[in-house]
Design a protein around this motif. Structure first.
Motif, short mmCIF file in Angstrom:
data_model
loop_
_atom_site.label_atom_id
_atom_site.label_comp_id
_atom_site.label_asym_id
_atom_site.label_seq_id
_atom_site.Cartn_x
_atom_site.Cartn_y
_atom_site.Cartn_z
N ASN A 28 14.43 48.98 61.92
CA ASN A 28 15.37 47.93 62.33
C ASN A 28 14.71 46.93 63.28
OD1 ASN A 28 18.16 48.23 61.21
ND2 ASN A 28 17.93 50.31 62.01
N LEU B 131 12.46 44.63 61.24
CA LEU B 131 13.24 43.62 60.53
C LEU B 131 13.67 42.51 61.49
CD1 LEU B 131 14.07 43.38 57.57
CD2 LEU B 131 16.21 44.53 58.13
N GLU C 142 12.69 38.38 61.50
CA GLU C 142 13.72 37.34 61.54
C GLU C 142 13.48 36.30 62.63
OE1 GLU C 142 17.40 40.08 59.83
OE2 GLU C 142 17.14 39.83 61.99
N ASP D 142 14.12 40.95 52.74
CA ASP D 142 14.88 42.16 53.08
C ASP D 142 16.10 41.82 53.93
OD1 ASP D 142 13.04 44.00 51.81
OD2 ASP D 142 11.67 43.62 53.48
N SER D 143 15.90 40.98 54.95
CA SER D 143 17.03 40.63 55.81
C SER D 143 18.04 39.77 55.08
CB SER D 143 16.54 39.94 57.09
OG SER D 143 15.93 38.72 56.79
N ARG E 60 20.10 42.10 52.93
CA ARG E 60 21.04 42.84 53.77
C ARG E 60 22.21 41.96 54.21
NH1 ARG E 60 18.94 42.89 59.45
NH2 ARG E 60 19.68 40.76 59.06
N ASP E 61 21.93 40.69 54.49
CA ASP E 61 22.97 39.76 54.93
C ASP E 61 23.94 39.37 53.82
OD1 ASP E 61 21.65 39.84 57.33
OD2 ASP E 61 20.91 37.78 57.26
N LYS F 74 25.61 40.21 58.16
CA LYS F 74 24.56 39.43 58.82
C LYS F 74 24.09 40.16 60.06
CE LYS F 74 23.47 34.63 59.90
NZ LYS F 74 22.37 34.59 58.92
N LYS F 75 22.79 40.33 60.16
CA LYS F 75 22.16 41.07 61.27
C LYS F 75 22.62 42.52 61.34
CE LYS F 75 20.22 37.25 63.03
NZ LYS F 75 18.78 36.98 62.97
#
Length: 333
Positions: free
Chosen positions: A313, A316, A320, A43-44, A47-48, A11-12
């Protein structure tokens, strides 16, 4: 090539800028030199690790779904595109990786870039454009004279969906902050509800379609604005059994998704409306139809800001925050 990579689900988590091998080109693929990449909340979430059970990528993998660029190589069976074509696409699940200098994609997922858009503007379109198209045209069958409630009108999907719904002849209601009211009205929204002080459930009634993109509480409240036979289509979940079937998930995951969505499906049945979950898919032919709408001036991209590639980054992180008006794009070349 340079690319931003997910080393582990976190996460993050911070993406790593790495040197990666050039993508392998299959017979039906085009290799696209990436000029710009759209940045999405998907996307986030990926990734999380939120979608790990249904989209199991093995780290390290390159993140990113939206792309605009130039065809620099073509597989032996490619017929729709040639070298030098300016194209855009939402790369298909299982083969993502647009936060990079190049990507190989099946030609079926790709469309010619709208001639009247820059690479950055074009990269802002595919995921949100296809989401709106698949909800309003493919799933809802939205018709002239119908009423549609599109949540979060100033966001990426919202700004596109409002324009598409107006083109289809619908009356459009949306939610937005007072600061963004003029933006969504300018896109065609007929009714704008300030979500900070008004409750849409008390204002809207008799709607044919709701495009839900918010939380579970908003999803349930959305049932009450629909008329009998209306359609509640959610792009934020919970996934339903039909989605599980399309994804060919195992029996355990199918059961989990059935249980997760049982509450809202039961409430929808009692209200006499339909509930479905939509997880958009890559589709070049649909994107080609969207290209025509953009080139004819019916739909325009709405962009908040563009970040340089090395600040992916930061791009992104900005997505968020949920404060973006329209789309965020990374300029690669």
């Amino acid at each position: 090539m340079k690319a931003f990579v997910v080393d582990k689900y976190q996460k993050k988590g911070v993406l790593r800028l790495a040197e990666m091998p050039e993508p392998e080109l299959r017979d039906n693929d085009v290799l696209v030199e990436i000029h710009a990449a759209g940045v999405n909340l998907l996307d986030s979430k990926l990734r999380d690790g939120e979608f790990k059970p249904i989209l199991p990528y093995r780290p390290p993998f390159i993140l990113g779904h939206d792309v605009a660029g130039i065809v620099v190589r073509a597989g032996s069976k490619v017929r729709k595109f040639k070298l030098g074509d300016e194209v855009y696409a939402r790369s298909r699940d299982g083969r993502i990786g647009t936060f990079a200098q190049s990507i190989a994609m099946d030609e079926a997922d790709v469309a010619l870039k709208p001639k009247n858009l820059s690479m950055e503007e074009a990269a802002s379109i595919p995921l949100v454009g296809l989401t709106a198209w698949q909800v309003l045209v493919e799933t809802a069958g939205l018709k002239k004279g119908q009423k549609v409630f599109i949540q979060a009108g100033s966001g990426g999907v919202g700004t596109f969906a409002i324009q598409l719904a107006k083109h289809l002849g619908a009356t459009v209601a949306t939610t937005a902050s007072a600061a963004n009211a003029d933006l969504v009205k300018g896109l065609g929204a007929d009714i704008v509800i300030d979500y900070k002080k008004d409750d849409f459930e008390k204002i809207l009634q008799g709607y044919d379609v709701v495009l839900n993109s918010q939380d579970a509480k908003t999803l349930e409240k959305s049932l009450h604005v629909l008329k009998p036979g209306g359609k509640l289509i959610s792009i934020s979940g919970p996934p339903d059994p039909e989605f599980a079937g399309k994804q060919k998930l195992n029996m355990v995951l199918k059961l989990v998704l059935r249980l997760l969505s049982r509450g809202i499906r039961s409430k929808a049945r009692r209200a006499g409306v339909g509930y479905s979950f939509l997880f958009m898919w890559a589709q070049g032919d649909q994107l080609g139809k969207i290209t025509s709408l953009i080139e004819s001036g019916i739909i325009r991209p709405v962009m908040d800001r563009t970040f340089p590639f090395e600040k992916t980054n930061e791009a992104l992180a900005y997505v968020e925050t949920g404060r973006a008006k329209g789309k965020i794009v990374v300029k690669v070349k």
